[in-house]
Design a protein around this motif. Structure first.
Motif, short mmCIF file in Angstrom:
data_model
loop_
_atom_site.label_atom_id
_atom_site.label_comp_id
_atom_site.label_asym_id
_atom_site.label_seq_id
_atom_site.Cartn_x
_atom_site.Cartn_y
_atom_site.Cartn_z
N SER A 76 -2.99 -0.16 -3.13
CA SER A 76 -2.09 -1.29 -3.39
C SER A 76 -2.40 -1.84 -4.78
O SER A 76 -3.47 -1.62 -5.34
N SER A 89 -6.36 12.03 0.61
CA SER A 89 -5.29 11.08 0.94
C SER A 89 -5.85 9.67 1.00
O SER A 89 -6.78 9.40 1.77
N VAL A 90 -5.31 8.78 0.19
CA VAL A 90 -5.77 7.38 0.16
C VAL A 90 -4.56 6.46 0.17
O VAL A 90 -3.44 6.87 -0.12
N LYS A 91 -4.81 5.20 0.51
CA LYS A 91 -3.79 4.15 0.42
C LYS A 91 -4.19 3.21 -0.71
O LYS A 91 -5.32 2.70 -0.72
N ASP A 109 -7.93 2.25 -0.14
CA ASP A 109 -8.36 2.46 1.25
C ASP A 109 -8.64 3.94 1.47
O ASP A 109 -7.72 4.76 1.47
N PRO A 162 0.82 -1.23 0.00
CA PRO A 162 0.00 0.00 0.00
C PRO A 162 0.85 1.26 0.00
O PRO A 162 1.78 1.40 0.79
N GLN A 163 0.49 2.17 -0.90
CA GLN A 163 1.21 3.43 -1.05
C GLN A 163 0.31 4.60 -0.66
O GLN A 163 -0.88 4.61 -0.99
N ASP A 164 0.87 5.57 0.07
CA ASP A 164 0.13 6.78 0.41
C ASP A 164 0.09 7.69 -0.82
O ASP A 164 1.13 8.13 -1.30
N GLN A 166 6.25 1.06 -7.40
CA GLN A 166 5.76 1.89 -6.30
C GLN A 166 5.79 3.38 -6.65
O GLN A 166 4.82 4.11 -6.40
N ARG A 187 2.43 6.02 -7.23
CA ARG A 187 2.20 7.30 -6.55
C ARG A 187 2.14 8.45 -7.54
O ARG A 187 1.34 9.38 -7.40
#
Length: 245
Positions: free
Chosen positions: A82, A78-80, A161, A68-70, A111, A115
């Motif tokens: 993956s 702001s979400v997470k 997320d 999971p990446q911010d 990754q 983002r």
């Protein structure tokens, strides 16, 4: 005799140490005194011990989980997020000499690309247009890994997320929209029934008069001191005609 037996045993072990077995999905990248030679295919292969060094490279599709990446979307949410990346080695020589560890390098580029690309879209697009974003991510990651002999065949966003506050706000909005739809459907059905009743009553004026009298009876049953109701013009028509004569 003992010395001869030991010498023969050493020679046999030396020869056996140069025998390598490659599976159908493997290729052997061989370095001879530091210089690379033609990759070896599947089967029994022999290298010169002490002079040659072989690295086995798998050509099968590798499944890479992107943690999971911010991500901050274009509309500052702001979400997470993956994802999962499917790739394979198409050029084993490049995978060895162009990058130190192609698995780690592919993971890192996946990754950073995740983002970067998702930070350029709004939340609605992230939730509704995953297929288009998957293709975009696959194109960008594949372009970066192509010099390493890596082919990225598929990228899939796996999980988004949302913050708890955003989830509650979206749930309230969905409930409100659903309530509006239910009310609209109820009004539509009521209007259809009224239109049907109006059509039936218009075919028989007496039915309309009876319905009017029934309404008067219902109103009179209420505890009201004064009742004001309109008189249908059809009831006054005979009196008006007589007055005219």
């Amino acid at each position: 005799m003992t010395g001869t037996f030991v010498f023969i045993a050493i020679i046999v072990l030396f020869i056996l140490s140069g025998v390598k077995i490659l599976k159908e999905y493997e290729r052997g990248v061989v370095f001879r005194l530091g210089r690379i030679i033609e990759p070896k295919g599947p089967g029994i292969r022999f290298i010169i011990p002490g002079i040659d060094k072989m690295l086995k490279i798998s050509l099968r599709v590798i499944t890479l989980d992107v943690p999971p990446q911010d991500v901050i979307t274009k509309d500052n949410v702001s979400v997470k997020v993956s994802a999962v990346v499917y790739f394979r080695v198409v050029d084993p020589v490049k995978a060895v000499i162009q990058v130190e560890n192609y698995l780690y390098a592919t993971s890192q580029i996946a990754q950073t690309t995740l983002r970067s690309i998702l930070g350029q879209v709004e939340l609605d697009e992230l939730l509704a247009e995953r297929e288009k974003l998957n293709v975009r991510l696959q194109d960008v990651i594949d372009k970066h890994t192509d010099p390493w002999g890596i082919k990225v065949s598929l990228v899939e966003l796996k999980y988004v997320d949302l913050p708890q506050e955003m989830q509650r706000a979206m749930a309230r909005q969905a409930e409100a929209e659903r309530a509006k739809v239910i009310n609209a459907e109820g009004e539509y059905q009521a209007a259809a029934k009224l239109a049907e009743a109006s059509s039936i009553l218009s075919q028989n004026p007496m039915s309309l008069q009876l319905r009017f009298l029934q309404t008067l009876v219902e109103v009179s049953s209420e505890k009201n001191s004064t009742i004001v109701f309109p008189i249908p013009i059809d009831l006054l028509k005979p009196f008006l005609e007589r007055a005219a004569k």
